[in-house]
Design a protein around this motif. Structure first.
Motif, PDB file in Angstrom:
ATOM      1  N   CYS A   1       0.809  -1.231   0.000  1.00  0.00           N
ATOM      2  CA  CYS A   1       0.000   0.000   0.000  1.00  0.00           C
ATOM      3  C   CYS A   1       0.839   1.276   0.000  1.00  0.00           C
ATOM      4  CB  CYS A   1      -0.950   0.005   1.184  1.00  0.00           C
ATOM      5  SG  CYS A   1      -0.135   0.051   2.801  1.00  0.00           S
ATOM      6  N   THR A   2       2.132   1.167   0.055  1.00  0.00           N
ATOM      7  CA  THR A   2       3.121   2.264   0.056  1.00  0.00           C
ATOM      8  C   THR A   2       3.063   3.165   1.293  1.00  0.00           C
ATOM      9  OG1 THR A   2       1.823   3.890  -1.219  1.00  0.00           O
ATOM     10  CG2 THR A   2       3.160   2.292  -2.481  1.00  0.00           C
ATOM     11  N   ARG A   3       2.286   2.799   2.302  1.00  0.00           N
ATOM     12  CA  ARG A   3       2.299   3.587   3.544  1.00  0.00           C
ATOM     13  C   ARG A   3       3.684   3.486   4.181  1.00  0.00           C
ATOM     14  NH1 ARG A   3      -3.077   1.262   3.888  1.00  0.00           N
ATOM     15  NH2 ARG A   3      -4.631   2.881   4.249  1.00  0.00           N
ATOM     16  N   ASN A   4       4.076   4.506   4.918  1.00  0.00           N
ATOM     17  CA  ASN A   4       5.327   4.476   5.681  1.00  0.00           C
ATOM     18  C   ASN A   4       5.077   3.711   6.973  1.00  0.00           C
ATOM     19  OD1 ASN A   4       6.913   5.974   3.884  1.00  0.00           O
ATOM     20  ND2 ASN A   4       6.023   7.873   4.649  1.00  0.00           N
ATOM     21  N   LEU A   5       5.693   2.538   7.084  1.00  0.00           N
ATOM     22  CA  LEU A   5       5.460   1.655   8.224  1.00  0.00           C
ATOM     23  C   LEU A   5       6.578   1.755   9.248  1.00  0.00           C
ATOM     24  CD1 LEU A   5       4.419  -1.603   6.339  1.00  0.00           C
ATOM     25  CD2 LEU A   5       2.922   0.224   7.203  1.00  0.00           C
ATOM     26  N   LEU A   6       6.201   1.863  10.497  1.00  0.00           N
ATOM     27  CA  LEU A   6       7.145   1.756  11.600  1.00  0.00           C
ATOM     28  C   LEU A   6       7.390   0.275  11.840  1.00  0.00           C
ATOM     29  CD1 LEU A   6       8.696   3.011  14.020  1.00  0.00           C
ATOM     30  CD2 LEU A   6       6.611   2.607  15.353  1.00  0.00           C
ATOM     31  N   VAL A   7       8.648  -0.134  11.909  1.00  0.00           N
ATOM     32  CA  VAL A   7       8.988  -1.529  12.219  1.00  0.00           C
ATOM     33  C   VAL A   7       8.925  -1.658  13.739  1.00  0.00           C
ATOM     34  CG1 VAL A   7      10.671  -3.370  11.990  1.00  0.00           C
ATOM     35  CG2 VAL A   7      10.469  -1.630  10.197  1.00  0.00           C
TER      36      VAL A   7
ATOM     37  N   PHE B   1       3.157  -0.734  11.147  1.00  0.00           N
ATOM     38  CA  PHE B   1       1.937   0.070  11.033  1.00  0.00           C
ATOM     39  C   PHE B   1       2.317   1.493  10.634  1.00  0.00           C
ATOM     40  CE2 PHE B   1       3.155   0.098  15.496  1.00  0.00           C
ATOM     41  CZ  PHE B   1       3.201   1.453  15.787  1.00  0.00           C
ATOM     42  N   MET B   2       1.375   2.198  10.081  1.00  0.00           N
ATOM     43  CA  MET B   2       1.601   3.533   9.523  1.00  0.00           C
ATOM     44  C   MET B   2       2.148   4.471  10.598  1.00  0.00           C
ATOM     45  SD  MET B   2      -1.104   5.694   7.357  1.00  0.00           S
ATOM     46  CE  MET B   2      -0.768   7.308   6.748  1.00  0.00           C
ATOM     47  N   VAL B   3       3.339   4.987  10.353  1.00  0.00           N
ATOM     48  CA  VAL B   3       4.027   5.802  11.349  1.00  0.00           C
ATOM     49  C   VAL B   3       3.402   7.182  11.489  1.00  0.00           C
ATOM     50  CG1 VAL B   3       5.766   6.769   9.773  1.00  0.00           C
ATOM     51  CG2 VAL B   3       6.322   6.448  12.174  1.00  0.00           C
ATOM     52  N   ASP B   4       2.834   7.710  10.433  1.00  0.00           N
ATOM     53  CA  ASP B   4       2.305   9.073  10.464  1.00  0.00           C
ATOM     54  C   ASP B   4       0.783   9.080  10.285  1.00  0.00           C
ATOM     55  OD1 ASP B   4       2.442   8.192   7.887  1.00  0.00           O
ATOM     56  OD2 ASP B   4       3.546   9.907   7.114  1.00  0.00           O
ATOM     57  N   ALA B   5       0.094   8.133  10.915  1.00  0.00           N
ATOM     58  CA  ALA B   5      -1.354   7.998  10.742  1.00  0.00           C
ATOM     59  C   ALA B   5      -2.117   9.228  11.244  1.00  0.00           C
ATOM     60  CB  ALA B   5      -1.861   6.760  11.458  1.00  0.00           C
ATOM     61  N   GLU B   6      -1.561   9.940  12.226  1.00  0.00           N
ATOM     62  CA  GLU B   6      -2.255  11.092  12.786  1.00  0.00           C
ATOM     63  C   GLU B   6      -2.187  12.312  11.884  1.00  0.00           C
ATOM     64  OE1 GLU B   6       0.312   9.569  14.505  1.00  0.00           O
ATOM     65  OE2 GLU B   6      -0.983   8.212  15.612  1.00  0.00           O
ATOM     66  N   GLU B   7      -1.278  12.311  10.919  1.00  0.00           N
ATOM     67  CA  GLU B   7      -1.118  13.440  10.017  1.00  0.00           C
ATOM     68  C   GLU B   7      -2.059  13.288   8.831  1.00  0.00           C
ATOM     69  OE1 GLU B   7       3.022  13.673   9.074  1.00  0.00           O
ATOM     70  OE2 GLU B   7       3.591  13.573  11.167  1.00  0.00           O
ATOM     71  N   ALA B   8      -2.338  14.393   8.175  1.00  0.00           N
ATOM     72  CA  ALA B   8      -3.264  14.369   7.024  1.00  0.00           C
ATOM     73  C   ALA B   8      -2.751  13.523   5.895  1.00  0.00           C
ATOM     74  CB  ALA B   8      -3.531  15.768   6.523  1.00  0.00           C
TER      75      ALA B   8
END
Length: 183
Positions: A156-162, A176-183
């Motif tokens: 899905c190309t999301r930036n994932l935190l390992v 999981f998406m590291v910047d999920a709280e950002e727009a």
């Protein structure tokens, strides 16, 4: 209160599901109580280092019943383990040498087959590569990473935190998406 006895030192991160041997190269000793040993050498990386680990184990197991498999990749190693476990009885021990990523995958196959942690030992020669499972799209991304690094998901190309969590069932790190709280 700097410098007093009541001040606590910073706590190291908790890695409850991440084995020590998957964070830094480490060779576990042979279980002398094993009756039959499966030794799996996964040579998908450093053949010399992996061979040295296996040679040490085989020397320690001199005279014991040993099934030794040299496998070119993780899937061959998992197949070798599954074949040996068909005839396994109480007292069977499994030793796996290779990269942490390969050892985690073979360990997961052993866990799925019913092996307990004390029935398996690992000789890890490299911890650079990790497989990260995306909680958003279920894709697996393989890359050279450290725990807490960020990687783009191959699905899905999301930036994932390992995240410092490894699934015992799949042998993969949680991402999981590291910047999920950002727009």
């Amino acid at each position: 209160m700097t410098g007093t006895a009541t001040e606590s030192a910073p706590h190291p991160p908790h890695y409850t599901s991440v084995p020590d041997w998957s964070r830094e190269p480490l060779v576990q000793p042979v279980d002398p109580l094993g009756r039959v040993h499966t030794v799996i050498e996964v040579v998908d990386g450093d053949r010399v280092a992996t061979g040295a680990v296996v040679a040490g184990w085989l020397a320690a197991l001199a005279g014991a019943q040993v099934r030794h498999h040299t496998c070119e990749d993780t899937s061959a190693a998992v197949a070798a383990l599954e074949d040996d476990l068909v005839a396994a009885r109480v007292g069977h021990r499994v030793l796996v040498a290779g990269s942490a990523d390969a050892c985690l995958a073979v360990r997961a196959a052993g866990v799925r087959a019913g092996l307990a942690d004390d029935e398996m030992g690992f000789g890890v020669v490299s911890v650079a590569t990790r497989t990260v499972w995306c909680v958003h799209c279920s894709a697996s991304t393989i890359a050279e990473l450290a725990l807490d690094d960020v990687v783009a998901c191959s699905g899905c190309t999301r930036n994932l935190l390992v995240y410092p969590h490894v699934s015992r069932r799949t042998g993969q790190h949680l991402g999981f998406m590291v910047d999920a709280e950002e727009a």
